[in-house]
Design a protein around this motif. Structure first.
Motif, PDB file in Angstrom:
ATOM      1  N   VAL A  66       0.841  -1.188   0.000  1.00  0.00           N
ATOM      2  CA  VAL A  66       0.000   0.000   0.000  1.00  0.00           C
ATOM      3  C   VAL A  66       0.880   1.242   0.000  1.00  0.00           C
ATOM      4  N   LYS A  67       0.709   2.081  -0.994  1.00  0.00           N
ATOM      5  CA  LYS A  67       1.515   3.301  -1.087  1.00  0.00           C
ATOM      6  C   LYS A  67       0.689   4.473  -0.586  1.00  0.00           C
ATOM      7  N   LYS A  68       1.135   5.107   0.487  1.00  0.00           N
ATOM      8  CA  LYS A  68       0.384   6.183   1.090  1.00  0.00           C
ATOM      9  C   LYS A  68       0.782   7.519   0.480  1.00  0.00           C
ATOM     10  N   GLU A  69      -0.241   8.355   0.247  1.00  0.00           N
ATOM     11  CA  GLU A  69       0.011   9.667  -0.312  1.00  0.00           C
ATOM     12  C   GLU A  69       0.311  10.650   0.817  1.00  0.00           C
ATOM     13  N   ALA A  70       1.175  11.575   0.541  1.00  0.00           N
ATOM     14  CA  ALA A  70       1.538  12.569   1.549  1.00  0.00           C
ATOM     15  C   ALA A  70       1.796  13.897   0.867  1.00  0.00           C
ATOM     16  N   SER A  71       1.509  14.986   1.574  1.00  0.00           N
ATOM     17  CA  SER A  71       1.753  16.320   1.065  1.00  0.00           C
ATOM     18  C   SER A  71       3.244  16.530   0.823  1.00  0.00           C
ATOM     19  N   THR A  72       3.570  17.099  -0.341  1.00  0.00           N
ATOM     20  CA  THR A  72       4.966  17.369  -0.664  1.00  0.00           C
ATOM     21  C   THR A  72       5.597  18.298   0.361  1.00  0.00           C
ATOM     22  N   LEU A  73       4.843  19.295   0.812  1.00  0.00           N
ATOM     23  CA  LEU A  73       5.352  20.233   1.811  1.00  0.00           C
ATOM     24  C   LEU A  73       5.648  19.516   3.123  1.00  0.00           C
ATOM     25  N   MET A  74       4.752  18.601   3.552  1.00  0.00           N
ATOM     26  CA  MET A  74       4.965  17.867   4.795  1.00  0.00           C
ATOM     27  C   MET A  74       6.184  16.957   4.694  1.00  0.00           C
ATOM     28  N   VAL A  75       6.379  16.358   3.517  1.00  0.00           N
ATOM     29  CA  VAL A  75       7.551  15.500   3.311  1.00  0.00           C
ATOM     30  C   VAL A  75       8.826  16.323   3.416  1.00  0.00           C
ATOM     31  N   ILE A  76       8.845  17.510   2.812  1.00  0.00           N
ATOM     32  CA  ILE A  76      10.015  18.391   2.861  1.00  0.00           C
ATOM     33  C   ILE A  76      10.306  18.810   4.304  1.00  0.00           C
ATOM     34  N   ILE A  77       9.261  19.192   5.049  1.00  0.00           N
ATOM     35  CA  ILE A  77       9.443  19.612   6.449  1.00  0.00           C
ATOM     36  C   ILE A  77       9.974  18.451   7.286  1.00  0.00           C
ATOM     37  N   ALA A  78       9.418  17.257   7.058  1.00  0.00           N
ATOM     38  CA  ALA A  78       9.853  16.086   7.829  1.00  0.00           C
ATOM     39  C   ALA A  78      11.309  15.747   7.532  1.00  0.00           C
ATOM     40  N   PHE A  79      11.696  15.782   6.252  1.00  0.00           N
ATOM     41  CA  PHE A  79      13.095  15.505   5.896  1.00  0.00           C
ATOM     42  C   PHE A  79      14.022  16.559   6.499  1.00  0.00           C
ATOM     43  N   ALA A  80      13.617  17.824   6.451  1.00  0.00           N
ATOM     44  CA  ALA A  80      14.444  18.888   7.026  1.00  0.00           C
ATOM     45  C   ALA A  80      14.621  18.678   8.527  1.00  0.00           C
ATOM     46  N   THR A  81      13.554  18.242   9.194  1.00  0.00           N
ATOM     47  CA  THR A  81      13.629  17.984  10.631  1.00  0.00           C
ATOM     48  C   THR A  81      14.596  16.851  10.938  1.00  0.00           C
ATOM     49  N   VAL A  82      14.464  15.747  10.198  1.00  0.00           N
ATOM     50  CA  VAL A  82      15.336  14.598  10.424  1.00  0.00           C
ATOM     51  C   VAL A  82      16.777  14.934  10.074  1.00  0.00           C
ATOM     52  N   TYR A  83      16.978  15.638   8.960  1.00  0.00           N
ATOM     53  CA  TYR A  83      18.333  15.990   8.527  1.00  0.00           C
ATOM     54  C   TYR A  83      19.020  16.910   9.538  1.00  0.00           C
ATOM     55  N   LEU A  84      18.335  17.981   9.943  1.00  0.00           N
ATOM     56  CA  LEU A  84      18.982  19.021  10.738  1.00  0.00           C
ATOM     57  C   LEU A  84      18.948  18.721  12.233  1.00  0.00           C
ATOM     58  N   VAL A  85      17.761  18.361  12.748  1.00  0.00           N
ATOM     59  CA  VAL A  85      17.637  18.122  14.191  1.00  0.00           C
ATOM     60  C   VAL A  85      18.464  16.927  14.613  1.00  0.00           C
ATOM     61  N   TRP A  86      18.369  15.828  13.872  1.00  0.00           N
ATOM     62  CA  TRP A  86      19.132  14.646  14.265  1.00  0.00           C
ATOM     63  C   TRP A  86      20.634  14.860  14.124  1.00  0.00           C
ATOM     64  N   GLY A  87      21.036  15.701  13.198  1.00  0.00           N
ATOM     65  CA  GLY A  87      22.456  16.015  13.096  1.00  0.00           C
ATOM     66  C   GLY A  87      22.969  16.699  14.344  1.00  0.00           C
ATOM     67  N   SER A  88      22.108  17.467  14.989  1.00  0.00           N
ATOM     68  CA  SER A  88      22.506  18.186  16.200  1.00  0.00           C
ATOM     69  C   SER A  88      22.478  17.301  17.440  1.00  0.00           C
ATOM     70  N   THR A  89      21.750  16.179  17.400  1.00  0.00           N
ATOM     71  CA  THR A  89      21.621  15.355  18.606  1.00  0.00           C
ATOM     72  C   THR A  89      22.943  14.732  19.035  1.00  0.00           C
ATOM     73  N   TYR A  90      23.855  14.467  18.090  1.00  0.00           N
ATOM     74  CA  TYR A  90      25.159  13.911  18.468  1.00  0.00           C
ATOM     75  C   TYR A  90      25.883  14.850  19.426  1.00  0.00           C
ATOM     76  N   PHE A  91      25.807  16.133  19.130  1.00  0.00           N
ATOM     77  CA  PHE A  91      26.444  17.151  19.966  1.00  0.00           C
ATOM     78  C   PHE A  91      25.821  17.175  21.357  1.00  0.00           C
ATOM     79  N   PHE A  92      24.478  17.146  21.417  1.00  0.00           N
ATOM     80  CA  PHE A  92      23.783  17.251  22.703  1.00  0.00           C
ATOM     81  C   PHE A  92      23.849  15.943  23.503  1.00  0.00           C
ATOM     82  N   ILE A  93      23.916  14.789  22.830  1.00  0.00           N
ATOM     83  CA  ILE A  93      24.089  13.527  23.543  1.00  0.00           C
ATOM     84  C   ILE A  93      25.416  13.535  24.299  1.00  0.00           C
TER      85      ILE A  93
END
Length: 322
Positions: free
Chosen positions: A5-32
């Motif tokens: 089953v392929k779920k549809e998702a808003s392009t804007l929401m996908v971009i925001i989610a990728f930006a969150t994972v890319y940027l926020v998770w990159g910073s977690t190494y520093f804070f850990i």
């Protein structure tokens, strides 16, 4: 979730989610690393994930979400143990003895494990030259980026514990990929509910492990610095509630191989934080590594977009008259 089953998702929401994972998770190494300087690793992991899970549970109850049945909870718990307790736990434990940037390097091998462990996608991924090239180029870029630091870590006194940390990170990276794929193909029900049970299961496991390893006997609450507490707060809110929720949602709506490209961008963010806040120097060799990493992400994403466009442009099958 049925993998077909392929779920549809808003392009804007996908971009925001990728930006969150890319940027926020990159910073977690520093804070850990800032957090485990004052707080034992398994106690810190337990606080981070259990508090985040309970906050998400309160949100689910407020939104009147169905909290799931035994089957759904069991799958979420298994994936949470693989992803957060073993996968992220390896990162937390390793950052006691390894630089956060070096840890980010080894975790960047995750996309390779995604390709190797994603059996339903073997035919598609292993036949795509663009994906294979993107993965290889990306990993080569990460090694180039941190080549100086890797050699330094292995040549200094007491490197045995560092080598053990490298081995633990490799196992953790494999479990992270395996847990992600298990959640992608087996999960059912609301993504927020699955995320909630994953966080709670991991938090409980961390606390149990902290007791068996006697972390509480040597832990002094009053000796924890304000910076460490703020780091834990950041990891709970941004790392777990925002970043991890975005990651689980992306797994639900995008190909796992594409989602795994976060592992190539996170080290870039880790380097930038090191330069800005820890006074680290970035050489020309490391800058070249940054460029190669971003190129690999582009290759993988373009390959996926190309395949999706071909599927959309295929005309419907015509039924020939007898």
């Amino acid at each position: 979730m049925n993998a077909t089953v392929k779920k549809e998702a808003s392009t804007l929401m996908v971009i925001i989610a990728f930006a969150t994972v890319y940027l926020v998770w990159g910073s977690t190494y520093f804070f850990i690393q800032k957090a485990v300087h004052d707080i034992p690793p398994f106690i810190m992991g337990g606080m981070r994930f259990l508090i985040a899970g309970l906050l998400m549970m309160a949100w689910c109850i407020y939104k009147k979400e169905n909290l799931g049945n035994f089957h759904q909870i069991k799958i979420a718990a298994i994936s949470g143990l693989l992803l957060l307790f073993i996968g992220n736990g390896a990162v937390i434990w390793a950052e006691q003895n390894l630089a956060s940037s070096l840890v980010a390097v080894l975790v960047s091998a995750a996309p390779i494990w995604f390709v190797l462990l994603d059996k339903p996608k073997w035919h598609e991924n292993l036949r795509s030259k663009e994906i294979i090239i993107g993965l290889v180029v990306g990993f080569a870029g990460v090694i180039l980026l941190f080549s100086e630091r890797v050699s330094a870590a292995l040549s200094t006194p007491g490197s045995l514990i560092q080598v053990a940390g490298l081995a633990v990170l490799i196992i953790g990276s494999m479990c992270w990929a395996g847990g992600s794929l298990y959640a992608k193909y087996k999960s059912s029900g609301a993504v927020t509910v699955n995320t909630m049970w994953q966080l709670i299961a991991a938090g409980i496991a961390f606390f149990i492990f902290s007791i068996t390893t006697n972390e509480w006997k040597a832990f002094e609450w009053q000796e924890v610095s304000t910076g460490a507490w703020l780091s834990v707060l950041y990891l709970i809110t941004m790392g777990s509630l925002a970043g991890y929720s975005a990651y689980v949602w992306l797994l639900d709506v995008r190909p796992a191989t594409q989602v795994s490209t976060y592992a190539y961008v996170n080290p870039v963010v880790a380097v930038l934080l090191g330069v800005l806040f820890a006074g680290e120097h970035v050489s020309l060799l490391q800058l070249a590594g940054l460029a190669i990493i971003l190129t690999s992400v582009l290759l993988i994403n373009l390959a996926k977009q190309k395949k999706e466009k071909k599927k959309l442009m295929q005309p419907p099958l015509e039924v020939k008259a007898a």
